[in-house]
Design a protein around this motif. Structure first.
Motif, PDB file in Angstrom:
ATOM      1  N   MET A 118      46.059  32.166   2.066  1.00  0.00           N
ATOM      2  CA  MET A 118      45.331  33.257   2.702  1.00  0.00           C
ATOM      3  C   MET A 118      44.288  32.752   3.688  1.00  0.00           C
ATOM      4  O   MET A 118      44.041  33.388   4.720  1.00  0.00           O
ATOM      5  CB  MET A 118      44.654  34.127   1.633  1.00  0.00           C
ATOM      6  CG  MET A 118      45.611  35.024   0.866  1.00  0.00           C
ATOM      7  SD  MET A 118      46.448  36.258   1.917  1.00  0.00           S
ATOM      8  CE  MET A 118      48.078  35.516   2.059  1.00  0.00           C
ATOM      9  N   ASN A 119      43.672  31.599   3.407  1.00  0.00           N
ATOM     10  CA  ASN A 119      42.615  31.116   4.299  1.00  0.00           C
ATOM     11  C   ASN A 119      43.159  30.576   5.622  1.00  0.00           C
ATOM     12  O   ASN A 119      42.393  30.239   6.514  1.00  0.00           O
ATOM     13  CB  ASN A 119      41.767  30.050   3.598  1.00  0.00           C
ATOM     14  CG  ASN A 119      42.565  28.804   3.219  1.00  0.00           C
ATOM     15  OD1 ASN A 119      43.782  28.742   3.439  1.00  0.00           O
ATOM     16  ND2 ASN A 119      41.893  27.827   2.641  1.00  0.00           N
ATOM     17  N   MET A 120      44.484  30.504   5.761  1.00  0.00           N
ATOM     18  CA  MET A 120      45.100  30.030   6.996  1.00  0.00           C
ATOM     19  C   MET A 120      45.554  31.169   7.902  1.00  0.00           C
ATOM     20  O   MET A 120      46.007  30.936   9.022  1.00  0.00           O
ATOM     21  CB  MET A 120      46.302  29.132   6.668  1.00  0.00           C
ATOM     22  CG  MET A 120      45.964  27.898   5.844  1.00  0.00           C
ATOM     23  SD  MET A 120      44.912  26.730   6.731  1.00  0.00           S
ATOM     24  CE  MET A 120      46.099  26.090   7.921  1.00  0.00           C
ATOM     25  N   LEU A 121      45.438  32.410   7.405  1.00  0.00           N
ATOM     26  CA  LEU A 121      45.952  33.559   8.152  1.00  0.00           C
ATOM     27  C   LEU A 121      44.856  34.271   8.929  1.00  0.00           C
ATOM     28  O   LEU A 121      43.718  34.389   8.470  1.00  0.00           O
ATOM     29  CB  LEU A 121      46.607  34.569   7.209  1.00  0.00           C
ATOM     30  CG  LEU A 121      47.859  34.116   6.449  1.00  0.00           C
ATOM     31  CD1 LEU A 121      48.419  35.285   5.654  1.00  0.00           C
ATOM     32  CD2 LEU A 121      48.915  33.559   7.391  1.00  0.00           C
ATOM     33  N   LYS A 122      45.219  34.775  10.106  1.00  0.00           N
ATOM     34  CA  LYS A 122      44.318  35.626  10.870  1.00  0.00           C
ATOM     35  C   LYS A 122      44.292  37.020  10.243  1.00  0.00           C
ATOM     36  O   LYS A 122      45.178  37.386   9.458  1.00  0.00           O
ATOM     37  CB  LYS A 122      44.795  35.733  12.321  1.00  0.00           C
ATOM     38  CG  LYS A 122      44.813  34.411  13.064  1.00  0.00           C
ATOM     39  CD  LYS A 122      45.365  34.615  14.473  1.00  0.00           C
ATOM     40  CE  LYS A 122      45.436  33.299  15.234  1.00  0.00           C
ATOM     41  NZ  LYS A 122      46.026  33.477  16.582  1.00  0.00           N
ATOM     42  N   PHE A 123      43.292  37.812  10.639  1.00  0.00           N
ATOM     43  CA  PHE A 123      43.152  39.163  10.096  1.00  0.00           C
ATOM     44  C   PHE A 123      44.411  39.984  10.301  1.00  0.00           C
ATOM     45  O   PHE A 123      44.881  40.672   9.391  1.00  0.00           O
ATOM     46  CB  PHE A 123      41.956  39.865  10.743  1.00  0.00           C
ATOM     47  CG  PHE A 123      41.841  41.317  10.379  1.00  0.00           C
ATOM     48  CD1 PHE A 123      41.290  41.707   9.167  1.00  0.00           C
ATOM     49  CD2 PHE A 123      42.322  42.304  11.237  1.00  0.00           C
ATOM     50  CE1 PHE A 123      41.206  43.051   8.821  1.00  0.00           C
ATOM     51  CE2 PHE A 123      42.234  43.645  10.895  1.00  0.00           C
ATOM     52  CZ  PHE A 123      41.673  44.019   9.687  1.00  0.00           C
ATOM     53  N   GLU A 124      44.988  39.927  11.530  1.00  0.00           N
ATOM     54  CA  GLU A 124      46.162  40.753  11.820  1.00  0.00           C
ATOM     55  C   GLU A 124      47.385  40.322  11.014  1.00  0.00           C
ATOM     56  O   GLU A 124      48.242  41.143  10.685  1.00  0.00           O
ATOM     57  CB  GLU A 124      46.486  40.755  13.319  1.00  0.00           C
ATOM     58  CG  GLU A 124      46.653  39.382  13.929  1.00  0.00           C
ATOM     59  CD  GLU A 124      45.391  38.909  14.621  1.00  0.00           C
ATOM     60  OE1 GLU A 124      45.512  38.244  15.669  1.00  0.00           O
ATOM     61  OE2 GLU A 124      44.290  39.218  14.116  1.00  0.00           O
ATOM     62  N   ASP A 125      47.473  39.030  10.680  1.00  0.00           N
ATOM     63  CA  ASP A 125      48.581  38.555   9.848  1.00  0.00           C
ATOM     64  C   ASP A 125      48.461  39.096   8.423  1.00  0.00           C
ATOM     65  O   ASP A 125      49.456  39.486   7.801  1.00  0.00           O
ATOM     66  CB  ASP A 125      48.617  37.027   9.822  1.00  0.00           C
ATOM     67  CG  ASP A 125      48.909  36.435  11.187  1.00  0.00           C
ATOM     68  OD1 ASP A 125      49.752  37.000  11.906  1.00  0.00           O
ATOM     69  OD2 ASP A 125      48.288  35.416  11.539  1.00  0.00           O
ATOM     70  N   LYS A 126      47.242  39.115   7.914  1.00  0.00           N
ATOM     71  CA  LYS A 126      47.012  39.674   6.580  1.00  0.00           C
ATOM     72  C   LYS A 126      47.320  41.170   6.560  1.00  0.00           C
ATOM     73  O   LYS A 126      47.940  41.678   5.617  1.00  0.00           O
ATOM     74  CB  LYS A 126      45.560  39.438   6.151  1.00  0.00           C
ATOM     75  CG  LYS A 126      45.194  37.977   5.928  1.00  0.00           C
ATOM     76  CD  LYS A 126      43.727  37.851   5.537  1.00  0.00           C
ATOM     77  CE  LYS A 126      43.340  36.390   5.339  1.00  0.00           C
ATOM     78  NZ  LYS A 126      41.905  36.250   4.948  1.00  0.00           N
ATOM     79  N   ALA A 127      46.886  41.870   7.617  1.00  0.00           N
ATOM     80  CA  ALA A 127      47.138  43.314   7.699  1.00  0.00           C
ATOM     81  C   ALA A 127      48.633  43.602   7.714  1.00  0.00           C
ATOM     82  O   ALA A 127      49.103  44.570   7.108  1.00  0.00           O
ATOM     83  CB  ALA A 127      46.470  43.895   8.942  1.00  0.00           C
ATOM     84  N   LEU A 128      49.389  42.755   8.392  1.00  0.00           N
ATOM     85  CA  LEU A 128      50.840  42.941   8.447  1.00  0.00           C
ATOM     86  C   LEU A 128      51.462  42.794   7.063  1.00  0.00           C
ATOM     87  O   LEU A 128      52.345  43.563   6.675  1.00  0.00           O
ATOM     88  CB  LEU A 128      51.456  41.927   9.414  1.00  0.00           C
ATOM     89  CG  LEU A 128      52.907  42.190   9.824  1.00  0.00           C
ATOM     90  CD1 LEU A 128      53.004  43.410  10.721  1.00  0.00           C
ATOM     91  CD2 LEU A 128      53.493  40.971  10.529  1.00  0.00           C
TER      92      LEU A 128
END
Length: 342
Positions: free
Chosen positions: A64-74
């Motif tokens: 999770m700490n490697m993902l951007k906000f939009e990637d997490k939202a997806l």
């Protein structure tokens, strides 16, 4: 793992009139380690993470700490992780067709989730159970002989299982019928929620039917009762659709074709409006009012979500001054493309 597209299991889903998909979720915790909300040592789970990785070596590990906000939202829009997990999760493990995801350090240490369309929910439970047993071979679960699996939230104590079925209920959504239905379900330990579960609102008349009680019943009993309730709700929905068709056909036709026209020709659409229009068209196709050979309701409901549309905008490198307006315009563009509008 597909990044900008819907999950393969949804891509390949066969449309049915009411039932869309099903999910099994198991909550598990590691013995002698505090629940995530009680942990003060960020490295508390380090001792078991390597063991967990051996079980999921064929899965894609997503830190999770490697993902951007939009990637997490997806990932949230794909139902692969929860909103809470975007804030405190460590790793998720996702299989190739994205029908299985395991969250490490959500509300509980481990959340096992299996999803599918056109698959009996009993089979999804068997798949989750196999993963659960593999994990139990390498870690010690927090388990009590009297209460069952111990969980961070008391409502999950017992089996630790939430079984849910996604249903499209446009006819029952008319008037106050859906509210009465939800009230009756609560008395039996079940609930109707929005498309993203607890705290979410229904979009496109899509509801999630799930159990509330996990203590005092076996997994098999919960699934059996859920399946029976699902059948009753589907029967009521189809009966109400029949009444609409026989008693209010002109109104239904008007609603279906208005929504079809908006989807095909609009240049700006909100998420709520688009979901409602897609629901109307889906109902019209199911009632054979409108002919459309390749209408993919479940897939398109995902594609109109904000994170998917932001990914489309990023891919096209479009300039905009208002992200919200750009997303609404891109949503309308997508619908025109899918339906052959101009």
């Amino acid at each position: 793992m597909t990044q900008n597209n819907v999950s393969p299991w949804i891509e390949n889903a066969v449309e049915s009139p009411v039932e869309m998909s099903a999910r099994i979720r198991l909550a598990r915790n590691i013995k002698h380690i505090p629940f995530p909300h009680m942990v003060r040592d960020e490295d508390a789970l380090d001792s078991v993470l390597d063991k967990l990785s051996t079980v999921f070596e064929d899965y894609q590990k997503v830190p999770m700490n490697m993902l951007k906000f939009e990637d997490k939202a997806l990932l949230v829009e794909k139902h692969l992780i929860s909103p809470l997990f975007t804030r405190q999760g460590l790793h998720s493990y996702i299989n190739e067709d994205e029908s299985v995801s395991i969250m490490i350090n959500e509300e509980d240490h481990i959340r096992i989730q299996t999803m599918g369309a056109g698959i009996p929910i009993q089979d999804l439970y068997k798949e989750a159970e196999e993963i659960d047993e593999s994990l139990e071979d390498v870690v010690d679960y927090a388990f009590d002989e009297k209460f069952g699996y111990l969980t961070a939230c008391p409502t999950n104590v017992g089996t630790g299982m939430r079984a849910s079925i996604m249903l499209h209920l446009p006819a029952l959504s008319l008037g106050s019928k859906i509210e009465r239905l939800a009230g009756n379900l609560n008395r039996f330990g079940f609930t109707l929620r929005g498309i993203y579960g607890e705290g979410s609102v229904p979009l496109g008349h899509i509801y999630q039917l799930s159990n509330q009680l996990t203590l005092g019943q076996t997994e098999e009993e919960i699934i059996h009762n859920l399946a029976q309730l699902k059948s009753q709700i589907i029967e009521e929905e189809l009966e109400m659709r029949s009444r609409l068709q026989s008693e209010h056909l002109l109104d239904v036709k008007d609603s279906v074709y208005r929504s079809y026209g908006i989807l095909k020709h609009a240049y700006k659409m909100s998420l709520k409006e688009t979901a409602k229009c897609l629901s109307d068209v889906k109902l019209g196709i199911d009632l054979e009012i409108l002919e459309y050979d390749d209408f993919k309701f479940q897939k398109w409901i995902q594609l109109i979500q904000p994170a998917f549309l932001k990914m489309r905008l990023n891919a096209q490198r479009k300039d905009y001054t208002s992200l919200e307006q750009a997303v609404d315009e891109e949503r309308a563009t997508l619908m025109r493309e899918l339906l052959g509008g101009k």
